[in-house]
Design an enzyme around this catalytic site. Structure first.
Site, PDB file in Angstrom:
ATOM      1  N   LEU B 173      15.458  17.494 -59.804  1.00  0.00           N
ATOM      2  CA  LEU B 173      14.854  18.754 -59.356  1.00  0.00           C
ATOM      3  C   LEU B 173      14.898  19.801 -60.456  1.00  0.00           C
ATOM      4  CD1 LEU B 173      13.719  20.567 -57.055  1.00  0.00           C
ATOM      5  CD2 LEU B 173      16.072  20.972 -56.336  1.00  0.00           C
ATOM      6  N   GLU B 175      14.921  22.048 -63.771  1.00  0.00           N
ATOM      7  CA  GLU B 175      14.180  22.085 -65.029  1.00  0.00           C
ATOM      8  C   GLU B 175      14.748  23.184 -65.905  1.00  0.00           C
ATOM      9  OE1 GLU B 175      10.072  22.551 -64.094  1.00  0.00           O
ATOM     10  OE2 GLU B 175      10.017  20.742 -62.861  1.00  0.00           O
ATOM     11  N   GLU B 419      24.600  21.631 -57.124  1.00  0.00           N
ATOM     12  CA  GLU B 419      24.297  21.427 -55.706  1.00  0.00           C
ATOM     13  C   GLU B 419      24.152  22.745 -54.968  1.00  0.00           C
ATOM     14  OE1 GLU B 419      25.984  17.091 -54.449  1.00  0.00           O
ATOM     15  OE2 GLU B 419      25.463  18.661 -53.034  1.00  0.00           O
ATOM     16  N   GLY B 420      23.636  23.729 -55.657  1.00  0.00           N
ATOM     17  CA  GLY B 420      23.513  25.049 -55.051  1.00  0.00           C
ATOM     18  C   GLY B 420      24.672  25.892 -55.507  1.00  0.00           C
ATOM     19  N   THR B 421      24.430  26.865 -56.406  1.00  0.00           N
ATOM     20  CA  THR B 421      25.554  27.670 -56.900  1.00  0.00           C
ATOM     21  C   THR B 421      26.171  28.412 -55.721  1.00  0.00           C
ATOM     22  OG1 THR B 421      24.272  29.660 -57.306  1.00  0.00           O
ATOM     23  CG2 THR B 421      24.440  28.078 -59.124  1.00  0.00           C
ATOM     24  N   GLN B 477      22.519  42.312 -52.439  1.00  0.00           N
ATOM     25  CA  GLN B 477      23.376  41.189 -52.775  1.00  0.00           C
ATOM     26  C   GLN B 477      24.856  41.562 -52.756  1.00  0.00           C
ATOM     27  OE1 GLN B 477      22.087  38.876 -56.103  1.00  0.00           O
ATOM     28  NE2 GLN B 477      20.194  38.278 -55.075  1.00  0.00           N
TER      29      GLN B 477
END
Lengths: 254, 569
Positions: B173, B175, B419-421, B477
């Protein structure tokens, strides 16, 4: 020689576990403690499976004597390649007093019943270190024995066994049917692979009672007390040889 | 108990958190209604028992051989210094069946459920995370897409060789210009005029197993014509790509801080012809495929890391029990005791989350993505802390190569990133809230064990009420991070209450110890939640966030720290 091999597998406390004596000194703690197949029994199973893979024998039957949990040990043997299992149910007080004499009577009865050509056992169990079952079984059956085997080869109607003895290695040739006991260097047991464990689920384990085999389990031994080995004490340093001799005299060593 | 007074103080001013209603750039509006009402207990109480007798018996038989293999054959230090998994170890793992744990048995795998998989992955995590990633990149994400979205033909074609390990898989996935922003990938797959194949062009980076894989799950942009408007837009599609298709090449192994045994490489696609029947799932539905794959495998990380923490704690405790300083074994000192206690609690929470989630998944739960994300964040940060503190307990020895904890520390760093920060996952958790678990419904009372009533009370206090207040979008955030932290702490409280309740109910010999873990955790978690909420409610927080924004802007503009040197030069 073709035919059936009986392999004995014993469920013992895992070799890596720290053994603890029960508070009442009647034995060691087994509840909730990790158990596994006796390492020498693993070597015995491996040898039997190897013989089958070489097409020198037809069937490997794994036998264990003990309570319900012994079936786990048989399953491990099945996962290593044994074809079927026999669980001889022994539990409670009978199991506590189960020893080489009783087991060898059971194995002898099974060998006759199953028309076995070969019995392969571990040379001894790591819990009692008896080193008697193989020898007793052979005697009861009046079969030749090849004990402490570090190499086994089947030649026509005979078996060549290289034995580990104090002086080195002894090579003997014995007739079949026979009893062999496996020593450490006989082979390196394979790892049970997960797919084989899955296949082993389909293999059969028969349940048998000692009474069905006409075996009397009465023990001739009575365990009086179990104790841990004495704690290693500190040494004593002495200044001179005279002091050493005096101390040795004092403690009655000389 | 100290927290009783806290409860009294807060009764009048129950824990409130913002109800946020706002629009995001993608013009999706998320209504986050966190901690409103009470927690629905269906998924969390009682602690799930997800194995029937046969599955449990089978799993027991698997644990021994797998442990034995990792104790006797796998050499993590060797794998780390060679920067590859030793050949004989790979062979052994393949023979062992470790490459197809969840592939159905009729296709050559072991057909394990998620809970059974978790238990075995825990063993791997306890010994060698480099091997863990090699196995995980292969089956947890590499070919998971085929398991979840493949059609019958695809499954029958690919799964047997993947299960045996003859073919290794990789998930492609990321790049160079697209990491967290996965939707922005630029690899393209253009359908041929005849409609029989796609031509794929692009490059992927940091692909685990990239250099050794034969089968790739690749995500690429496919131009799609909207039937209604006639407009062509680029949508992501997932493809099964075989190295044998030609045009697929991979770069040399990357040199990394940790998980060195795991192969990480760039993968290039040069005019690769991908047959149309290699589309995985729906054309244009690739983003969903990617998210589902990652979501489905996430519990594995918590399970593996709970094993890692257990083994590292053993080393720390062994040292503390044997090392004498100032005349006493160091485990008798408060500083060390606190470290050991904290490590134990973190491991207990992680383990509870892992098996709660795998249990829920096995019981058929459809919505577990928030919990899975929480468990990933928690496990990766907890493991880092536990490894760090273990080294501290071991002192200089911890820093040395031989004991192996420094390697574990290096291996662990990536878990907060890939795997997703954790930063992105926190936003995800906060934005989606606790929707799966929340609804107006039952309270916790009656579900938890009476001995844990006080801790259960704390959880209820956290859950009640809401704060009706809008916030400045530019603070987004900063706020979401804290909201997520609260959600994580609350889920952590729930899982340990559930697990400890079960142990107490079963009269387990260690139940009192677990009660202490649970109570201690809940007290501190509650304090953290209260503190965060207080901050968010205060006027001071706005100032704080403004300050942080300004500081960051200045340092970025200066490309470095701004303050002049104290010496003036």
């Amino acid at each position: 020689m073709s035919g059936r091999v009986l392999v004995g597998v014993k469920r013992v406390i895992d070799y890596a576990v720290k053994i603890r004596v029960k508070p009442d000194h009647t034995g060691v703690v087994t509840d909730g403690v990790k158990h596994s197949m006796n390492p020498f029994c693993e070597i015995a199973v491996e040898e039997a499976v190897k013989l089958k893979e070489k097409k020198l024998i037809k069937e490997v039957v794994a036998v264990s004597c003990g309570p319900q949990q012994s079936q786990e040990t048989i399953r491990t043997a099945l996962a290593m390649g044994a074809d079927r299992g026999i669980h001889v149910e022994v539990s409670g007080k009978d199991y506590d007093s189960l020893g080489p004499l009783q087991v060898s009577k059971i194995l002898a009865a099974l060998a006759k019943k199953e028309e076995a050509q070969l019995i392969i056992l571990g040379k001894q169990a790591i819990d009692d270190d008896c080193n008697q079952t193989g020898q007793m079984t052979a005697a009861l059956l009046d079969w030749p024995q090849g004990t402490f085997a570090s190499e086994v080869s089947l030649e026509a109607e005979k078996i060549k066994v290289v034995r580990e003895i104090d002086g080195g290695l002894e090579t003997i040739k014995i007739n079949t049917p026979a009893v062999l006991t496996a020593d450490l260097r006989l082979n390196t047991p394979r790892y049970a692979t997960l797919p084989n464990i899955m296949k082993a689920k389909k293999k059969k384990i028969a349940n048998v009672k000692p009474a069905d085999l006409g075996v009397d389990l009465t023990s001739r031994l009575e365990v009086l007390r179990v104790d841990e080995p004495p704690q290693r004490e500190a040494g004593v340093k002495v200044e001179t040889v005279e002091d050493l001799v005096a101390k040795l005299k004092d403690t009655g060593k000389i | 108990y100290i927290y009783i007074s806290h409860i009294k103080v807060l009764t009048g001013q129950l824990l409130r958190l913002s109800r946020f209603v706002y629009a995001l750039d993608e013009s999706k509006s998320f209504a986050v209604n966190m901690f409103k009402g009470q927690i629905a207990t269906a998924q969390v109480f009682p602690f799930p028992k997800a194995l029937n007798d046969e599955q449990e018996q089978f799993l027991r038989e698997l644990v021994g051989p797998v442990s034995k293999f990792f104790e006797e054959v796998n050499d993590p230090a060797k794998n780390d210094s060679l920067e590859k998994v030793e050949d004989h170890t790979m062979e052994g793992l393949k023979e062992m069946g470790a490459f197809g744990l969840q592939v159905p048995a009729d296709l050559g795998g072991l057909g394990l459920s998620n809970t059974q998989y978790a238990r075995l992955v825990e063993i791997v995590g306890a010994h060698d995370l480099g091997v863990g990633i090699t196995l995980g990149a292969h089956q947890s994400i590499g070919f998971k897409g085929i398991l979840l979205f493949g059609n019958k033909a695809q499954k029958e074609k690919y799964l047997p060789k993947l299960a045996s390990g003859e073919h290794i898989a990789a998930f492609c996935l990321t790049e160079p210009a697209s990491g967290s922003d996965a939707a922005s990938i630029k690899t393209t797959a253009v359908l041929s005029p005849c409609g029989k194949f796609y031509t794929m062009n692009g490059s992927k980076i940091w692909i685990s197993n990239g250099g050794i894989a034969e089968i790739f799950t690749v995500f690429a942009k496919t131009p799609m014509k909207d039937p209604k408007t006639g407009e062509t837009t680029d949508k992501i599609t997932a493809f099964i790509v075989e190295r044998s298709f030609g045009g697929v090449t991979s770069g040399p192994p990357e040199k990394k801080m940790g998980i060195k045994a795991s192969n990480t490489a760039e993968v290039y696609f040069d005019d690769v012809r991908v047959p149309a029947d290699c589309v995985l799932g729906e054309v244009g539905g690739g983003f969903k495929v990617a998210m589902n794959i990652l979501n489905n495998g996430r519990f594995g990380m918590a399970a593996a890391l709970s094993g890692t923490m257990k083994s590292v704690i053993i080393k720390a405790v062994d040292h503390a029990a044997n090392r004498t300083q100032f005349g006493n074994k160091i485990h008798t000192y408060g500083a060390i005791q606190e470290k050991i206690a904290r490590m134990t609690m973190l491991q207990y929470v992680t383990e509870s989350m892992a098996y709660m989630i795998s249990g829920n998944m096995d019981s058929g739960a459809a919505e577990f993505q928030i919990e899975a994300a929480i468990s990933k964040i928690f496990a990766s940060e907890a493991a880092w802390t536990v490894a760090d503190e273990s080294i501290q307990v071991m002192g200089g020895m911890g820093f040395m190569k031989d004991p192996g904890v420094e390697r574990v520390m290096r291996d662990l760093r990536i878990f907060r990133i890939f795997e997703g920060t954790n930063d992105i996952l926190r936003l995800f958790v906060a934005l989606n809230g606790f929707q799966a678990g929340l609804s107006t419904g039952l309270t916790l009372q009656g579900s938890i064990h009476p001995e844990l009533a006080q801790s259960g009370d704390l959880l209820n206090k956290c859950s009640e009420g809401e704060l009706m207040e809008r916030f400045d979008p530019s603070d987004e955030q900063f706020v979401l991070k804290r909201v997520a932290d609260c959600a994580i702490d609350l889920y952590a409280m729930v899982v340990v209450l559930s697990r400890a309740s079960r142990s107490l109910g079963q009269g387990h010999p260690s139940a009192q110890h677990e009660k202490m873990l649970c109570d201690t955790w809940c007290v501190e978690a509650y304090d953290r939640v209260v503190r965060d909420v207080k901050l968010l409610q205060s006027a001071q927080s706005k100032q704080l966030f403004n300050n942080m924004r300004s500081i960051s802007a200045a340092v970025v503009e200066n490309r470095g720290v701004v303050s002049p040197h104290p010496l003036g030069f």
